[in-house]
Every structure is written in structure tokens, then in C-alpha cells.
Design a protein around this motif. Sequence first.
Motif, short mmCIF file in Angstrom:
data_model
loop_
_atom_site.label_atom_id
_atom_site.label_comp_id
_atom_site.label_asym_id
_atom_site.label_seq_id
_atom_site.Cartn_x
_atom_site.Cartn_y
_atom_site.Cartn_z
N ALA A 145 60.00 32.56 -39.26
CA ALA A 145 58.75 32.85 -38.56
C ALA A 145 58.94 33.04 -37.07
O ALA A 145 57.98 33.17 -36.33
N SER A 146 60.16 33.07 -36.61
CA SER A 146 60.41 33.35 -35.19
C SER A 146 61.52 34.39 -35.10
O SER A 146 62.42 34.42 -35.93
N GLY A 147 61.43 35.23 -34.10
CA GLY A 147 62.42 36.28 -33.97
C GLY A 147 62.14 37.43 -34.93
O GLY A 147 61.16 37.44 -35.67
N ASN A 148 63.02 38.39 -34.95
CA ASN A 148 62.86 39.58 -35.76
C ASN A 148 63.66 39.41 -37.05
O ASN A 148 64.88 39.25 -37.01
N LEU A 149 62.99 39.42 -38.19
CA LEU A 149 63.67 39.19 -39.46
C LEU A 149 64.77 40.21 -39.68
O LEU A 149 65.87 39.86 -40.16
N GLU A 150 64.53 41.47 -39.34
CA GLU A 150 65.56 42.48 -39.56
C GLU A 150 66.82 42.21 -38.73
O GLU A 150 67.93 42.43 -39.19
N ASN A 151 66.64 41.73 -37.50
CA ASN A 151 67.81 41.38 -36.69
C ASN A 151 68.57 40.21 -37.31
O ASN A 151 69.81 40.19 -37.32
N LEU A 152 67.84 39.23 -37.84
CA LEU A 152 68.49 38.10 -38.49
C LEU A 152 69.23 38.55 -39.75
O LEU A 152 70.33 38.04 -40.05
N LEU A 153 68.66 39.49 -40.47
CA LEU A 153 69.35 40.02 -41.65
C LEU A 153 70.62 40.77 -41.25
O LEU A 153 71.65 40.67 -41.93
N ASP A 154 70.55 41.51 -40.14
CA ASP A 154 71.74 42.21 -39.65
C ASP A 154 72.86 41.23 -39.34
O ASP A 154 74.02 41.44 -39.70
N ARG A 157 76.54 40.86 -41.26
CA ARG A 157 77.84 40.91 -40.58
C ARG A 157 78.68 39.69 -40.91
O ARG A 157 79.91 39.78 -40.98
N GLY A 158 78.02 38.56 -41.11
CA GLY A 158 78.75 37.34 -41.43
C GLY A 158 78.98 37.15 -42.92
O GLY A 158 79.54 36.13 -43.34
N GLY A 159 78.55 38.12 -43.72
CA GLY A 159 78.72 38.01 -45.16
C GLY A 159 77.85 36.94 -45.79
O GLY A 159 78.20 36.38 -46.83
N ASN A 160 76.70 36.67 -45.18
CA ASN A 160 75.83 35.58 -45.65
C ASN A 160 74.40 36.05 -45.89
O ASN A 160 73.45 35.33 -45.59
N LEU A 161 74.22 37.23 -46.42
CA LEU A 161 72.87 37.68 -46.73
C LEU A 161 72.23 36.75 -47.75
O LEU A 161 72.89 36.32 -48.70
N PRO A 162 70.94 36.43 -47.58
CA PRO A 162 70.25 35.67 -48.62
C PRO A 162 70.19 36.48 -49.91
O PRO A 162 70.29 37.71 -49.89
N ASP A 163 70.01 35.80 -51.03
CA ASP A 163 69.99 36.49 -52.31
C ASP A 163 68.77 37.40 -52.46
O ASP A 163 68.85 38.48 -53.04
N VAL A 164 67.63 36.94 -51.93
CA VAL A 164 66.38 37.70 -51.97
C VAL A 164 65.76 37.66 -50.58
O VAL A 164 65.74 36.59 -49.95
N PHE A 165 65.28 38.78 -50.08
CA PHE A 165 64.73 38.79 -48.73
C PHE A 165 63.69 39.89 -48.57
O PHE A 165 63.70 40.90 -49.28
N MET A 166 62.76 39.67 -47.62
CA MET A 166 61.80 40.70 -47.26
C MET A 166 62.51 41.79 -46.48
O MET A 166 63.40 41.51 -45.67
N VAL A 167 62.11 43.03 -46.73
CA VAL A 167 62.74 44.15 -46.06
C VAL A 167 61.65 45.09 -45.54
O VAL A 167 60.64 45.33 -46.21
N ALA A 168 61.82 45.59 -44.33
CA ALA A 168 60.86 46.53 -43.74
C ALA A 168 61.02 47.90 -44.37
O ALA A 168 62.15 48.34 -44.65
N GLN A 169 59.91 48.59 -44.58
CA GLN A 169 59.96 49.88 -45.24
C GLN A 169 60.82 50.89 -44.48
O GLN A 169 61.55 51.66 -45.10
N ASP A 170 60.78 50.85 -43.15
CA ASP A 170 61.55 51.82 -42.39
C ASP A 170 63.02 51.42 -42.24
O ASP A 170 63.78 52.11 -41.56
#
Length: 501
Positions: free
Chosen positions: A82-91, A95-108
Motif C-alpha cells: 500500500a505504499s510506493g508503486n507496485l509496478e516498481n516493486l515488481l520490477d 530482478r532479484g528472482g523473487n516475484l510473488p506467485d500471484v500479483f496485481m498487474v497494471a493493464q498498460d
Amino acid sequence: MPDHRNSAMSRRGFLTGVGGLAALAACGSPRGGAAAPAKSGGKQAVITHWDKWATQEPWVKKEVELFQAANPGITIERTLQASGNLENLLDLAARGGNLPDVFMVAQDRLDEHIQQGHVLDLSKYATLEWQKTFPAYSFVEGVNAADGKIYSAPFDGYGTEVQLYLNNQVFKDAGLVEADGTVKIPKTWDDVTLFAEQITKKGNGSVHGLGFGNSAFPIISWWVSFFVNGSGTPATLPSSTPGGLDPRTGKFTLRTERPYLDFLTLFLEWRDKGYIFPQSLSIDDEISRQHFARGKFGMIVGGVWNQPGWTDLGFTDYTTVTMVPQDGQRKSFFYRGAGSVHLAVSATAKNPDQAWEWFRWWHGKEAAARFVQELKGGVSIHPEANDPGKIDFAPFAQFVAGAELVLPGPQPSLRNPATIHVVPKPVTPSFEDICTGLYTGQIKDMRAALAKLAEDLEREFVKALEKAGKDGHKVSRDDYVFADWDITKPYKWDIPAYLGA
């Protein structure tokens, strides 16, 4: 606040929801969408999940509980970003090979995630039978699918993005009531002006007719969008249409049309006459919503995400207004596209079968019914969940009923999925900046500012078209021109109802 349709309006980091909502009671079977308990192969599968739903957190927590009860072999580890930009956190996670298994994604950003190999092709799971549990045109090439592969699914239905809210007590104190005691509902812009004037006069400096909070992010453009909708110009368009572009001509002329100029002029008149809460520029949207609930002004523009927060404050005495055309005659509608993006499954998920079970539960009809009828979090993609007879709160029922004003509109990505690669760079000052600048007086010439904006948007659009072409994508301005569009009627999409059909 939520990120409902991943639209330009709702994607600006509206992440600070209001906590403390009462826990939701379970309703019906604990199996969302009638998903059978998952087989975990004899092991405990842990599924990590990221979302940014703060206001909707009670619903998320309840769904996790219900899902885990129905699927004892699967544990959901949910993180609220709930803080910061979710897409930046996903990026950073990718890069660290630690993507969550399920995540919200922006349409663009979905296409980018697909190209980088971040998201799982769900075609193995998203069978035609499963697709048909959704309304037609929910899965669309170039939106939530690419090259015949499905990567996401819709969650939200198609409600109006923002509404006008009336504080019933403020209206009654100002004498704005009908013979039966109900508050008067504005039907025209002139009505809003007259009501704002009467509230302000009766308030004698302590109550104003209108109010907003502009300090954290631009809000005035919401007012423009709300009042221009219905007034003869297509103010709200499917998300793949660049802002300011008129699909009827393919030119960036929308914001120089008469309804825009008329409303901005009227808004400045409201300011000059003292009808607007004087601290509106110095407070943020959350504070303005609290001021509205406490009767400091009588009208505010905002989204349905306001409603759970007001309930948390103990404020329920308000009315929802879906549309106020300029002269009271509806000459246009709100518009939507086909398909949308919500959650994705990571391509690196260690337990993709179990991740899919959670994905399926989240998008199921029973979970949707709880989202609409218990949380009152918005309109669902599943029409059954939006049954007005099962909604016991009048302002929310008014919002849900407004969905009939949202028509299918022309969407470039339906005509040519390659337009997903046309991404114009933002321009400065933006339309939102210009609205604020006009209000503060920093911008004096409205017409000149909006004309310059149209030129800047055109320039960046041409550059984006050229870049997409150089990258090997066959796109042109013709993909964005729908000369046959009648803005008073639903636009017919020439696409398959379901991908697997």
C-alpha cells in the motif's frame, strides 16, 4: 483507494484506504466460483500474493480465510503493497528472482511482463468452459491475452469511475428538499450552481456548496470528467485510447471542445463566487472526504471507494448522483472497452497448479458476490453479483444502477492488438496540471493552454507510432479512427465472444 479498472484516472497511486471496517461475515458456500478443493500432491503449498488493495482489505482477508478452509493443503501469504508503486516493486522483485506467485498487474504493463517472461500462460487452465463463466468479451487478444495465450482475467465490472455525492443533512439544512422531504437532485449544471449558492449563503462562512482536496494529487480533472460526461462529448474512453484523442477523428481535439471549455469556465466562476471550500487546494483527498462527511460542504466528486471509508466514519447519510449533463439532456455516455487486466501468475511460481486455484477463487462468482454485496467495493464483472435486490445500502445501490450508463466504446486494441505497443510519453504540463494551474491563476489563457496541450499530445503520439513501427509492429493512426461511431449507442466489437470458441 482502489485501482479498479487500471484506468488512467484510478491508477495514480490511490493506495491510502481507510482501515477498521467490520469483519465480513461468510455467505453461502466457502467455495468461490465453485472451485473444488485443490490437490496439493501431498505437500503444503505456500502461494505468495501481492496486491495494493487497502480499502478492500477486509474482503481480501476474508477470501484468504475461506480459500484456505476449502483448500487445507494451500497457504496464501498475502502482502499488501500500500505504499510506493507496485509496478516498481515488481520490477525489483523480478530482478532479484523473487516475484510473488500471484500479483496485481497494471493493464498498460502486461505486455511488458509478457515480453520479459514474468507471467505464466494460463491457457492450460483457462479453458473455454472456464471462460464462459464470465460474460462475453471478457478475454481479448491485445488486452489480457496475446498470441492466443491468456495471461490475466477481468475482476471489476463497468461502473462509472467517479460520481457526485450530496451530503443529505447539508442539503436539508439549506432547504434543498422536495415536498416529500427527500433532498433535491441536481439535473443540470445550473442546478449545481444554484444549490452551491444556497448552501454557501445558508452556511454563512462555515459551510460551502462544493469541496475537494488537491494537495496530494490533481483532483479538479475528476470534476471535469464527471460533468462533461453526458454533455455531448466522449469524455471517458476505453483505456487503450490516448487521453484527449477523439476516436471519431483520430485527432487530439476532445479537450478543446465546447463542453470542456464551458465547464472549466463554470468551475472558475464557482471559485470566484466563494462556493468552493476555500482550503481545497491545501488539503488532500482523504481529508476532503472527512470534511464532506462532517458537513463542511455539500457536494464532492469521487469514486465508489469513498463509500467504505465513510461507513467506517459512521457517515451514511448521503446520495450518489451518476450523471449531471450540462442542460439536463443526456447527449453522451460513459464508455468502456472489452476485457481487462487484474491478477497474473508468475512464470516462476513453484506451485502453478495451486497458484491457479487461488487465481480462480479470486475471480469466482461467489467471491464476487461477497465483494459487491458485503464489502460494497464496486461493480463485479459477474452480473449476478450486482443484483440490486441483494444490496441493502441505497447510495451503493445508486452507484451500481449507474452501470447502465456505461456503454461499449471503440477500442483501438480490439481492431489491432499491436496498438498495445504504442505508448506515448506523458507531456508536461498535463491536462491535470492545466486544471490546477487555471484554478490557482498561474495559467491565464485557458484556450491557449488546451490548444498547446493538444499539440504536445499529437507530437508524442506520432513519436510513439513511429517507434512501434521501427520495432516491427504494424500500426497506424487509422487504428484509432472510428468515423462510424454514434456516441449515443453501444459500439459493436468485431471480435470473438470467447478466445477458445
